[in-house]
Design an enzyme around this catalytic site. Structure first.
Site, PDB file in Angstrom:
ATOM      1  N   HIS A  83      -0.196  -1.502   7.863  1.00 49.10           N
ATOM      2  CA  HIS A  83       0.585  -0.683   6.931  1.00 49.10           C
ATOM      3  C   HIS A  83       1.076  -1.624   5.826  1.00 49.10           C
ATOM      4  O   HIS A  83       1.280  -2.813   6.070  1.00 49.10           O
ATOM      5  CB  HIS A  83       1.765  -0.097   7.710  1.00 49.10           C
ATOM      6  CG  HIS A  83       2.619   0.875   6.966  1.00 49.10           C
ATOM      7  ND1 HIS A  83       3.573   0.482   6.058  1.00 49.10           N
ATOM      8  CD2 HIS A  83       2.684   2.222   7.009  1.00 49.10           C
ATOM      9  CE1 HIS A  83       4.190   1.550   5.582  1.00 49.10           C
ATOM     10  NE2 HIS A  83       3.668   2.632   6.134  1.00 49.10           N
TER      11      HIS A  83
ATOM     12  N   CYS B  36      -0.272   4.657   3.425  1.00 51.77           N
ATOM     13  CA  CYS B  36       0.263   3.312   3.153  1.00 51.77           C
ATOM     14  C   CYS B  36      -0.600   2.244   3.803  1.00 51.77           C
ATOM     15  O   CYS B  36      -0.092   1.250   4.344  1.00 51.77           O
ATOM     16  CB  CYS B  36       1.717   3.181   3.617  1.00 51.77           C
ATOM     17  SG  CYS B  36       2.816   4.290   2.776  1.00 51.77           S
TER      18      CYS B  36
ATOM     19  N   LYS C  65      10.951   7.520  14.050  1.00 50.71           N
ATOM     20  CA  LYS C  65       9.636   7.945  14.556  1.00 50.71           C
ATOM     21  C   LYS C  65       9.700   8.200  16.058  1.00 50.71           C
ATOM     22  O   LYS C  65       8.720   8.643  16.649  1.00 50.71           O
ATOM     23  CB  LYS C  65       8.585   6.875  14.271  1.00 50.71           C
ATOM     24  CG  LYS C  65       8.290   6.677  12.792  1.00 50.71           C
ATOM     25  CD  LYS C  65       7.110   5.758  12.613  1.00 50.71           C
ATOM     26  CE  LYS C  65       7.036   5.116  11.258  1.00 50.71           C
ATOM     27  NZ  LYS C  65       6.533   5.984  10.205  1.00 50.71           N
TER      28      LYS C  65
ATOM     29  N   ASP D   9       4.476  -5.179  14.715  1.00 47.39           N
ATOM     30  CA  ASP D   9       4.981  -3.962  14.084  1.00 47.39           C
ATOM     31  C   ASP D   9       4.793  -2.826  15.099  1.00 47.39           C
ATOM     32  O   ASP D   9       3.680  -2.384  15.356  1.00 47.39           O
ATOM     33  CB  ASP D   9       4.173  -3.716  12.796  1.00 47.39           C
ATOM     34  CG  ASP D   9       4.440  -2.345  12.190  1.00 47.39           C
ATOM     35  OD1 ASP D   9       5.068  -1.498  12.854  1.00 47.39           O
ATOM     36  OD2 ASP D   9       3.990  -2.112  11.057  1.00 47.39           O
TER      37      ASP D   9
ATOM     38  N   GLN E 180       4.390   2.544  15.382  1.00 49.93           N
ATOM     39  CA  GLN E 180       3.618   3.640  15.979  1.00 49.93           C
ATOM     40  C   GLN E 180       3.488   3.526  17.492  1.00 49.93           C
ATOM     41  O   GLN E 180       3.047   4.478  18.140  1.00 49.93           O
ATOM     42  CB  GLN E 180       2.211   3.705  15.357  1.00 49.93           C
ATOM     43  CG  GLN E 180       2.203   4.000  13.871  1.00 49.93           C
ATOM     44  CD  GLN E 180       2.830   5.351  13.519  1.00 49.93           C
ATOM     45  OE1 GLN E 180       2.951   6.250  14.355  1.00 49.93           O
ATOM     46  NE2 GLN E 180       3.244   5.498  12.277  1.00 49.93           N
TER      47      GLN E 180
HETATM   48  N1  7TS Z   1       4.429   0.112  10.039  1.00 45.16           N
HETATM   49  C1  7TS Z   1       3.674   1.128  10.484  1.00 45.16           C
HETATM   50  C2  7TS Z   1       2.518   0.856  11.398  1.00 45.16           C
HETATM   51  C3  7TS Z   1       4.004   2.430  10.094  1.00 45.16           C
HETATM   52  O1  7TS Z   1       3.261   3.446  10.540  1.00 45.16           O
HETATM   53  C4  7TS Z   1       5.105   2.656   9.235  1.00 45.16           C
HETATM   54  C5  7TS Z   1       5.429   4.015   8.709  1.00 45.16           C
HETATM   55  C6  7TS Z   1       5.860   1.555   8.830  1.00 45.16           C
HETATM   56  C7  7TS Z   1       5.486   0.295   9.254  1.00 45.16           C
HETATM   57  C8  7TS Z   1       7.083   1.699   8.001  1.00 45.16           C
HETATM   58  O2  7TS Z   1       8.065   2.277   8.773  1.00 45.16           O
HETATM   59  P1  7TS Z   1       9.495   2.679   8.156  1.00 45.16           P
HETATM   60  O3  7TS Z   1      10.147   3.410   9.262  1.00 45.16           O
HETATM   61  O4  7TS Z   1      10.177   1.423   7.813  1.00 45.16           O
HETATM   62  O5  7TS Z   1       9.197   3.535   6.973  1.00 45.16           O
HETATM   63  N2  7TS Z   1       4.337   4.875   8.661  1.00 45.16           N
HETATM   64  C9  7TS Z   1       4.253   6.045   8.001  1.00 45.16           C
HETATM   65  C10 7TS Z   1       3.132   6.855   8.073  1.00 45.16           C
HETATM   66  O6  7TS Z   1       2.136   6.607   8.743  1.00 45.16           O
HETATM   67  N3  7TS Z   1       3.346   7.945   7.306  1.00 45.16           N
HETATM   68  O7  7TS Z   1       4.561   7.854   6.747  1.00 45.16           O
HETATM   69  C11 7TS Z   1       5.139   6.669   7.173  1.00 45.16           C
END
Ligand code: 7TS
Length: 409
Positions: free
Chosen positions: A126, A367, A229, A203, A206
């Site tokens: 990501h 992303c 999430k 990370d 997910q």
């Molecule tokens: N890393 C991964 C693997 C992610 O899927 C996401 C968010 C992030 C980092 C960032 O997470 P945040 O909570 O700091 O925003 N992924 C997604 C997605 O797949 N669709 O919208 C956000």
């Protein structure tokens, strides 16, 4: 069609959002990978905290403050046990994975990385695990190298092994890829990285909602989680850090609550985790995240993992029957989602048609632009699952895709 297991049978009723309709259709929510819906107990926890218990943390000597500090620190214990950390002080509360990786990149660049050092990221990251390293690259004089993947969306471990040398100081990669669903073999990757003395940052955006996480078994050094999430409120997540590493890491943001002594000439800092928690934290959200962790524990991560696999198998079989549909991401080990394209149809057009049917899926690059480039597609459609997902949701998705085919071809 898989049968919903006992532990998840009445789960949907616990999510108030499913009482509403979208374009006069029942809501079929297949975008949990972006953010999950919230169970009533998390919503109620926020309401109760704001109505009856609200006070700041760590600052006051009065009862409200003491109680909210105790609740906040209790959430830290829950987060520590959720990832099987050795001690609660290994948990740093932050907004989520994005902030956690920015913290790690800036802090490691300030304290540990030297010019010429290498940071390895994977080809399926990501942007949140690419851009923060680029932002510190020039400041720290480091090089970013990319672990390649194959056309199934699996990392090339031989190439990874060949890239490892004493110059590699950090290996940063996701546990589960948000654009492909690939589950990466973190334990193996960590063992190899530790062979050359590199720090491993995972990370977990997910993975945390789908897999049982055990940072001691994985033996990773840093593990980032986003609460929104995993059925918690938006605005709160955490970074697990091996305590001996956190102690070596420089502060990220400066401000109140992270200091020991402040002079105009210089300041000294608190021990971890407080060194990394400058300012007033998202108090209610962290307490709500603690409730979400209890929610996940009450269901059981093993049951969640098994149901996720059943949904994945069902979705794969169901969608394979749609002419022209091609999966993007066919790794042997996958979790939580299916991503695909349909010949001759733009993902955004398909997603709009699905929306009219009440089906929320994501269309775009998720992303993860380098992943789209690898597979030579501008965008994909992605359906991602949560504890409330039922096989009928996938049937509705499949019917919507058939309809889109009729309308667009
Ligand atoms: N890393 C991964 C693997 C992610 O899927 C996401 C968010 C992030 C980092 C960032 O997470 P945040 O909570 O700091 O925003 N992924 C997604 C997605 O797949 N669709 O919208 C956000």
């Amino acid at each position: 069609m898989p049968v919903v297991p006992e532990s998840l049978r009445d789960i949907r009723a616990q999510f108030p959002i499913f009482a509403r309709t979208v374009h006069d259709q029942p809501l079929v929510y297949l975008d949990t990978a972006a953010t999950s819906q919230k169970p009533a107990r998390v919503i109620e926890r926020l309401r109760k905290f704001y109505s009856d218990e609200y006070g700041t943390v760590r600052r006051g000597s009065y009862l409200l403050c003491q109680q909210s500090t105790a609740m906040f620190e209790c959430a830290r214990k829950k987060a520590a046990s959720f990832v099987n950390a050795e001690r609660p002080e290994e948990i740093v509360f932050l907004r989520g994975v994005t902030e956690a990786i920015n913290l790690a990149a800036v802090s490691l660049a300030r304290s540990i990385l030297k010019p010429g050092d290498e940071v390895l990221v994977s080809a399926m990251e990501h942007h949140a695990n690419i851009v923060p390293w680029q932002l510190v690259r020039d400041m720290a004089g480091i090089h970013i190298r990319v672990i390649p993947m194959n056309d199934k969306g699996e990392l090339c471990l031989d190439a990874y092994e060949a890239m490892l040398s004493e110059r590699v100081k950090v290996v940063a990669l996701n546990h589960v890829a948000n654009s492909l669903g690939t589950i990466n073999p973190i334990k193996q990757i960590t063992a190899l990285a530790h062979g050359v003395g590199a720090i491993v940052l995972v990370d977990g955006a997910q993975s945390a909602p789908h897999l049982k996480i055990d940072v001691r078994d994985l033996d990773c050094d840093l593990y980032a989680v986003s609460g929104h999430k995993m059925y918690g409120p938006s605005g709160a997540g955490f970074l697990y850090g091996r305590y001996s590493l956190l102690e070596r890491m420089a502060p990220y943001q400066g401000g109140g609550e992270m200091i020991d002594r402040v002079e105009f000439s210089e300041s000294t800092f608190e021990d971890p985790p407080y060194r990394f928690e400058a300012g007033t934290p998202p108090i209610a959200e962290v307490i709500g995240l603690g409730e979400a962790i209890d929610f996940l524990h009450d269901i059981g991560l093993e049951a969640i993992e098994a149901w996720d696999q059943a949904l994945l198998a069902y979705a794969t079989a169901r969608l394979s029957a749609i002419p022209g549909l091609r999966f993007v991401g066919e790794a042997e080990a996958r979790s939580g989602l299916v991503a695909f394209t349909i010949d001759g149809m733009h993902p955004f057009d398909v997603a709009s048609i699905l929306d009219r049917k009440g089906v929320a899926v994501r269309a775009g690059h998720h992303c993860a632009q380098p992943v789209m480039r690898h597979f030579d597609v501008p965008a994909t459609l992605r359906a991602s699952f949560g504890v409330y997902t039922v096989p009928e949701d996938i049937d509705t998705l499949a019917a919507g895709l058939e309809l889109a085919r009729d309308m667009l071809s």
